[in-house]
Scaffold this active site. Structure first.
Site, short mmCIF file in Angstrom:
data_model
loop_
_atom_site.label_atom_id
_atom_site.label_comp_id
_atom_site.label_asym_id
_atom_site.label_seq_id
_atom_site.Cartn_x
_atom_site.Cartn_y
_atom_site.Cartn_z
N ASP A 198 0.85 -1.18 0.00
CA ASP A 198 0.00 0.00 0.00
C ASP A 198 0.89 1.24 0.00
O ASP A 198 2.01 1.22 0.53
CB ASP A 198 -0.91 -0.01 1.23
CG ASP A 198 -1.84 1.18 1.24
OD1 ASP A 198 -1.90 1.88 2.26
OD2 ASP A 198 -2.52 1.40 0.23
N ASP A 245 -0.12 4.86 0.80
CA ASP A 245 -0.37 5.81 1.89
C ASP A 245 -0.31 5.10 3.23
O ASP A 245 -1.13 4.26 3.53
CB ASP A 245 -1.73 6.48 1.71
CG ASP A 245 -1.86 7.14 0.34
OD1 ASP A 245 -2.84 6.84 -0.36
OD2 ASP A 245 -0.96 7.93 -0.01
#
Length: 493
Positions: free
Chosen positions: A16, A18
Site C-alpha cells: 500500500d 499511503d
C-alpha cells in the site's frame, strides 16, 4: 512461502502507498476532516450526527484505503446522512457525495502545496533490499496522486509496478475491501497470490489481501485501529509489551495436532485405545445412541474405546471451509489435503454413536461440504430429535433448541455454501436431491431483505431498492458479479 524465519522470500510484494511507503495518510486524514467538518456544520447544526469528524478512528474505519467517492459514501452512511450520488464533474461542495469528495480533493491539494509528502525512512531501504533479492514490488493506492507522489519521493525507480486511482477508474476495479486492486497488481508482477505478499496499514486493506488468498499478509500497526483509551486498556489488561505479539505469533505456529493412522485424532493417545465391535453392539441393542450407558450397564466404560457420542474433531469441518482448514494446518506445519480430511471424516464417522443431537447436525454440515450422499439423512435425524423424544425426557426441556437452529443454518448456509465476507457474498451451492428448491431472505452488505432462490442448476438473487451500492457476489469457480439495488439476477451453477 509462509513468512517464517528461513522460509524463501515471496515472489512478489504488493505494498500500500499511503501509510506504508509514504507519510501521506495524515495529510489525507486532515483533508477529509476539513471537508467533512465544513459540511457537517452545514447539514446538521447542533445535532449529534454533526459532531466533528475523528481524523484517527473514523478515518481508518471508513475512508482509509478507499476511493474518494467510496470513502465519502461510507462515512455519510455511518452518520445516517443521505445525499444523492452526484456527477463526476460536481464542483467542491456539500450537496452530493461526489461534491464532498471533490471538497476533500481541494483540501488535499492545498495541503500538498504547503507541505510536500515524504517517504518513510525505511521505505527506500526495504524496497532496495527486496530488489537485491530479485523480488519485484508493486505500489497500490486508491489515490489518483499516488504515481506522482511516489516519483517526487524518489521511490518509483525501485518499483516494478504502480497501480493508482487513475488505473482503478480506467479499469473499473472495485475498491478495498475487494481484492481486485491487489490481484491486478500481482498479475502485473507475474506473481500468483499464494506466492506473493501484501503489506498494508488499514483493516480494509488487510481484509482485501486475505480475500485475495495471498500467501503472506502483513498488517502494520493495526492495534492503533482502536481508540486510544480502548488501546491502552487492552494493553494493560493483557500485559501486552512490544514483544508479546511476536511471542503469540510463534505460539500460534507451534501448536501440536495429534495424528494416528494418517488421520487427525480426537486427542493425544486416541489411536492407542481399543476398537469397539460396533456391528455386534448394533445387532444386540439396535439403538446405541447412548453407548456410554450401555457400556456402564455391562460394567465397562466408553473411555476404553475409540468411540465418541460426537466426534469433536469433525467440528473443524463445521467451523471452517476446507481451504480455510488446510490453511490453518499449513500455518501449524501440518499437511491437511482433501484426501487426509476425507479419511479423517470417514474414520470418526464409523466410530461415533451420535448420542448428541448436535452430532447429527455437525455430520450433516461436514458431509454437505464434501457433497456426501448421507448429508440430508443426518439433517433429518437432527430434525426428528425435536419432534420425537429420541433420548428419553430431554426434548421438553428445550435442550435441543441449539440443534434446531443449526438445521435452519445448515439449509441457509451449508447447502448454499453461503458466506458473507470482505469480497462480497460467496455462494457455492451443493445439490441435494431431497431439497431441490428453496428460498429465503437475508441481510448482507447493508442491504436488508436480499432474497435468494435456489433451483436445480440456477440461483436467483434479488436486492431491494435502496440508496446503497450494488451487492458483490462471488459464484462457484471464483466468478464475480454484482446485483444492483432494485435488481434481480439469475445465474447458472
Amino acid at each position: 512461502m509462509n513468512g517464517r524465519p528461513g522460509s524463501p522470500p515471496p515472489r512478489g510484494v504488493v505494498l500500500d502507498t499511503d501509510g506504508v511507503l509514504l507519510a501521506s495518510a495524515t495529510v489525507h486524514a486532515a483533508a477529509w476532516k476539513a471537508a467533512f467538518d465544513a459540511c457537517l456544520a452545514e447539514w446538521t447544526p447542533g445535532e449529534r450526527s454533526g459532531k466533528p469528524f475523528d481524523a484517527d478512528v473514523e478515518y481508518r474505519r471508513f475512508v482509509d484505503g478507499r476511493s474518494r467517492y467510496d470513502g465519502a459514501g461510507a462515512f455519510l452512511t455511518a452518520r445516517g446522512i443521505r445525499l444523492p450520488p452526484g456527477a463526476r464533474d460536481d464542483p467542491p461542495g456539500c450537496d452530493t457525495v461526489r461534491a464532498v469528495a471533490a471538497l476533500k480533493e481541494q483540501a488535499f491539494q492545498d495541503a500538498l502545496r504547503r507541505n510536500p509528502v515524504v517517504p518513510f525512512e525505511d521505505a527506500g531501504r526495504a524496497l532496495t533490499a527486496l530488489r537485491s533479492l530479485g523480488v519485484p514490488c508493486a505500489a497500490v493506492s486508491a489515490s489518483r496522486h499516488a504515481r506522482a507522489l511516489l516519483t517526487t519521493a524518489g521511490l518509483d525507480r525501485l518499483l516494478t509496478v504502480v497501480v493508482d486511482g487513475e488505473d482503478i477508474a480506467r479499469l473499473g476495479l472495485a475498491g478495498k475491501p475487494d481484492p481486485a486492486l491487489f490481484l491486478h497488481a500481482a498479475g502485473l508482477l507475474g506473481t500468483r497470490p499464494e506466492d506473493g505478499a501484501v503489506v498494508e496499514d488499514a483493516l480494509a486493506g488487510v481484509s482485501a489481501a486475505r480475500a485475495g488468498r495471498f500467501g503472506l499478509v502483513v498488517g502494520l500497526d493495526l492495534l492503533d485501529e482502536l481508540p486510544p483509551a480502548r488501546r491502552a486498556e487492552l494493553r494493560e489488561r493483557l500485559l501486552l509489551d512490544d514483544g508479546e505479539l511476536d511471542r503469540w505469533d510463534e505460539v500460534s505456529r507451534r501448536l501440536h495436532v495429534p495424528f494416528h493412522q494418517g488421520v487427525v485424532s480426537q486427542f493425544e493417545g486416541y489411536g492407542e485405545l481399543a476398537e469397539l465391535d460396533w456391528e455386534a453392539y448394533r445387532a444386540r441393542y439396535g439403538d446405541i445412541r447412548r453407548l456410554d450407558r450401555i457400556l456402564e450397564a455391562e460394567g465397562d466404560t466408553v473411555n476404553r474405546y475409540q468411540a465418541s457420542k460426537q466426534a469433536d474433531t469433525l467440528m473443524l469441518g463445521h467451523l471452517f471451509r476446507p481451504e480455510e482448514l488446510s490453511g490453518l494446518f499449513t500455518r501449524l506445519g501440518y499437511r491437511l489435503d482433501d484426501e487426509t480430511w476425507r479419511a479423517t471424516v470417514s474414520h470418526h464417522l464409523r466410530r461415533t454413536s451420535h448420542g448428541s443431537t448436535l452430532s447429527s447436525l455437525v455430520h450433516g454440515w461436514v458431509l454437505t461440504r464434501q457433497k456426501g450422499p448421507d448429508a440430508w439423512r443426518y439433517c433429518e435425524e437432527a430434525l426428528v430429535a425435536d419432534v420425537a423424544d429420541v433420548q428419553g425426557g430431554t426434548t421438553g426441556e428445550g435442550i435441543h433448541l441449539g440443534a434446531m437452529a443449526g438445521t435452519v443454518d445448515l439449509v441457509e448456509r451449508g447447502i448454499t455454501g453461503l458466506e458473507a465476507g470482505p469480497d462480497g457474498l460467496r455462494v457455492a451451492p451443493v445439490a441435494l436431491r431431497e431439497l431441490p428448491r428453496f428460498a429465503f431472505t437475508l441481510c448482507c452488505g447493508g442491504h436488508r431483505g436480499v432474497r435468494l432462490r435456489m433451483l436445480p442448476g440456477r440461483l436467483g438473487i434479488r436486492v431491494p431498492a435502496s440508496s446503497r451500492g450494488p451487492l458483490a457476489v462471488v459464484l462457484p469457480g471464483g466468478r464475480r458479479a454484482t446485483v444492483a439495488s432494485g435488481e434481480e439476477r439469475w445465474f447458472r451453477l
